[in-house]
Motif scaffolding. Structure first.
Motif, PDB file in Angstrom:
ATOM      1  N   UNK A 173      85.118  -2.603   8.458  1.00  0.00           N
ATOM      2  CA  UNK A 173      85.261  -1.383   9.088  1.00  0.00           C
ATOM      3  C   UNK A 173      86.802  -0.790   8.761  1.00  0.00           C
ATOM      4  N   UNK A 174      86.857   0.338   8.048  1.00  0.00           N
ATOM      5  CA  UNK A 174      88.089   0.938   8.080  1.00  0.00           C
ATOM      6  C   UNK A 174      88.341   2.139   8.921  1.00  0.00           C
ATOM      7  N   UNK A 175      89.200   2.181   9.902  1.00  0.00           N
ATOM      8  CA  UNK A 175      89.022   3.176  10.773  1.00  0.00           C
ATOM      9  C   UNK A 175      89.604   4.463  10.383  1.00  0.00           C
ATOM     10  N   UNK A 176      89.147   5.666  10.946  1.00  0.00           N
ATOM     11  CA  UNK A 176      89.987   6.925  10.620  1.00  0.00           C
ATOM     12  C   UNK A 176      91.407   7.044  10.540  1.00  0.00           C
ATOM     13  N   UNK A 177      91.807   7.527   9.749  1.00  0.00           N
ATOM     14  CA  UNK A 177      93.246   7.703   9.387  1.00  0.00           C
ATOM     15  C   UNK A 177      94.010   8.110  10.635  1.00  0.00           C
ATOM     16  N   UNK A 178      95.055   7.517  11.076  1.00  0.00           N
ATOM     17  CA  UNK A 178      95.703   7.720  12.463  1.00  0.00           C
ATOM     18  C   UNK A 178      95.262   7.051  13.699  1.00  0.00           C
ATOM     19  N   UNK A 179      93.898   6.289  13.553  1.00  0.00           N
ATOM     20  CA  UNK A 179      93.499   5.739  14.515  1.00  0.00           C
ATOM     21  C   UNK A 179      94.001   4.107  14.555  1.00  0.00           C
ATOM     22  N   UNK A 180      94.145   3.684  15.623  1.00  0.00           N
ATOM     23  CA  UNK A 180      94.564   2.153  15.809  1.00  0.00           C
ATOM     24  C   UNK A 180      93.876   1.308  16.520  1.00  0.00           C
ATOM     25  N   UNK A 181      92.617   1.867  16.926  1.00  0.00           N
ATOM     26  CA  UNK A 181      91.778   1.103  17.995  1.00  0.00           C
ATOM     27  C   UNK A 181      90.534   0.982  17.183  1.00  0.00           C
ATOM     28  N   UNK A 182      89.748  -0.056  17.288  1.00  0.00           N
ATOM     29  CA  UNK A 182      88.761  -0.414  16.809  1.00  0.00           C
ATOM     30  C   UNK A 182      87.320  -0.873  17.701  1.00  0.00           C
ATOM     31  N   UNK A 183      86.298  -0.386  17.916  1.00  0.00           N
ATOM     32  CA  UNK A 183      85.373  -0.756  18.658  1.00  0.00           C
ATOM     33  C   UNK A 183      84.157  -1.117  17.958  1.00  0.00           C
ATOM     34  N   UNK A 184      83.301  -2.264  18.410  1.00  0.00           N
ATOM     35  CA  UNK A 184      82.058  -2.234  17.667  1.00  0.00           C
ATOM     36  C   UNK A 184      80.796  -2.430  18.438  1.00  0.00           C
ATOM     37  N   UNK A 185      79.823  -1.981  17.942  1.00  0.00           N
ATOM     38  CA  UNK A 185      78.726  -1.800  18.947  1.00  0.00           C
ATOM     39  C   UNK A 185      77.321  -2.232  18.054  1.00  0.00           C
ATOM     40  N   UNK A 186      76.265  -2.612  18.733  1.00  0.00           N
ATOM     41  CA  UNK A 186      75.206  -2.920  18.269  1.00  0.00           C
ATOM     42  C   UNK A 186      73.999  -1.918  18.848  1.00  0.00           C
ATOM     43  N   UNK A 187      73.361  -1.362  17.955  1.00  0.00           N
ATOM     44  CA  UNK A 187      72.226  -0.460  18.263  1.00  0.00           C
ATOM     45  C   UNK A 187      70.858  -0.993  17.702  1.00  0.00           C
ATOM     46  N   UNK A 188      70.178  -1.453  18.659  1.00  0.00           N
ATOM     47  CA  UNK A 188      68.688  -1.567  18.350  1.00  0.00           C
ATOM     48  C   UNK A 188      67.978  -0.518  18.088  1.00  0.00           C
TER      49      UNK A 188
END
Lengths: 114, 112
Positions: A23-38
């Motif tokens: 995952x590459x975050x949006x420019x200017x963002x410093x926080x990354x969260x991961x989710x699982x969606x069934x």
């Protein structure tokens, strides 16, 4: 301005194998969260990374691990894949500066475990 | 920790209004609303904070009742483009403002 980029878009793995999603975050963002969606369900929180450390974790086993790099990009690793791990994996980025803001989601990686 | 949404599904004709509700058992710090179209990523609509600050769209607004840990999303004069699944996401005061838990979703279908 590029949004959140995830790779690969689709993946088929065999039970017991290991997988790495990126995952590459949006420019200017410093926080990354991961989710699982069934299918037909809401996204389930896996964990969040900030300053290259796991800041919060949801109710997922240790088989799920991650990493954040100095450029804020992130990886999600899943070991010993189970059939139940088949899902859409979403990465969301946000900014920790001047909170709160909404999350920007990537289009996801569709993982199928056979 | 997962908030509960209602209704699970709703069908509207163009121009009609809808309300989607989100309820949590936790004391909330914020409530987010997202819309996800089939096969696409969730898209941020708005966020509501404890204390009342709000950001959002035209024709789509929301309320946040801190005492009841409830939020409602209001869609007015619905358009075909409003179709999709709406999710609320909550950050609660116990686990902190760094993890967003999503509800079960409300599937909205707008027909001509």
């Amino acid at each position: 301005d590029a949004g959140v980029t995830q790779s690969p878009t689709h993946l088929i793995k065999t039970r017991g194998q290991q997988v790495t999603l990126r995952c590459s975050p949006k420019s200017g963002h410093d926080t990354v969260s991961w989710y699982q969606q069934a299918l037909g369900q809401g996204p389930q929180f896996i964990f969040q990374y900030y300053e290259e450390e796991e800041r919060q974790r949801g109710n997922f086993p240790d088989r799920f691990s991650g990493h954040q790099f100095p450029n804020y990009s992130s990886e999600l690793n899943v070991n010993a894949l189970l059939l139940g791990d088949s899902a859409l994996y979403l990465c969301a980025s946000s900014s920790d500066q001047g909170r709160p803001y909404g999350y920007t989601f990537g289009s996801g990686t569709r993982l199928t475990v056979v | 920790q997962q908030p509960v949404q209602s209704p699970q599904a709703v069908i509207l004709r163009e121009g009609e209004d809808a309300v989607i509700n989100c309820s949590s058992s936790k004391a909330l710090y914020s409530v987010h609303w997202y819309r996800q179209k089939h096969g696409e990523a969730p898209v941020f609509l708005m966020i509501l904070l404890k204390g009342g600050e709000q950001k959002g769209h035209e024709k789509i607004s929301a309320s946040f009742n801190e005492k009841k840990q409830q939020s409602s999303l209001y869609l007015t004069a619905s358009q075909l483009s409003y179709s999709g699944t709406y999710f609320c996401g909550t950050e609660d005061e116990l686990t902190g403002a760094n993890n967003l838990f999503f509800g079960t979703g409300t599937r909205l279908t707008v027909i001509p």
